[in-house]
Design a protein around this motif. Structure first.
Motif: not given
Length: 127
Positions: A2-4, A23-28
């Protein structure tokens, strides 16, 4: 995955069709920041050092909104309309970062949005 979308009023609002960060996973992935004052959306007044500091402050605000901080930046891209300012970027960056420093690129460009002299974007990896 998911994307935030990340958003904060403590950094300038997007001036185009993009998000402050995603943010995707723990990468922003942080969009480029120029030295805009978040309240007035005008370029900060002052010398090049003031502009560089405003960019780092804007990036820090977006990092904070994403749940991290500047120290978690894995990759930083610096865009300058005059590469003669690169030593000043290094000097100011030392006030905002400590070792281990992020990977980084410095790129000379002909122009930047709103006539800015500096822009930076980054990739943040959250713990």
């Amino acid at each position: 995955m998911s994307r935030e979308t990340i958003h904060t009023d403590k950094a300038p609002q997007a001036i185009g069709t993009y998000s402050q960060a995603v943010r995707t996973g723990n990468t922003v992935y942080l969009s480029g920041q120029i030295p805009l004052d978040p309240a007035s959306m005008a370029l900060v007044e002052g010398d090049m050092e003031a502009q560089i500091r405003r960019v780092f402050d804007n990036l820090a605000a977006v990092c904070e909104a994403a749940g991290g901080g500047l120290q978690q930046i894995a990759k930083l891209n610096v865009f300058l309309t005059d590469l003669a300012h690169f030593p000043l970027v290094n000097q100011v960056m030392a006030d905002y970062f400590s070792e281990p420093y992020p990977a980084r690129a410095a790129i000379g460009v002909a122009s930047l949005p709103k006539g800015a002299a500096v822009e930076m974007d980054a990739v943040l990896v959250l713990d």
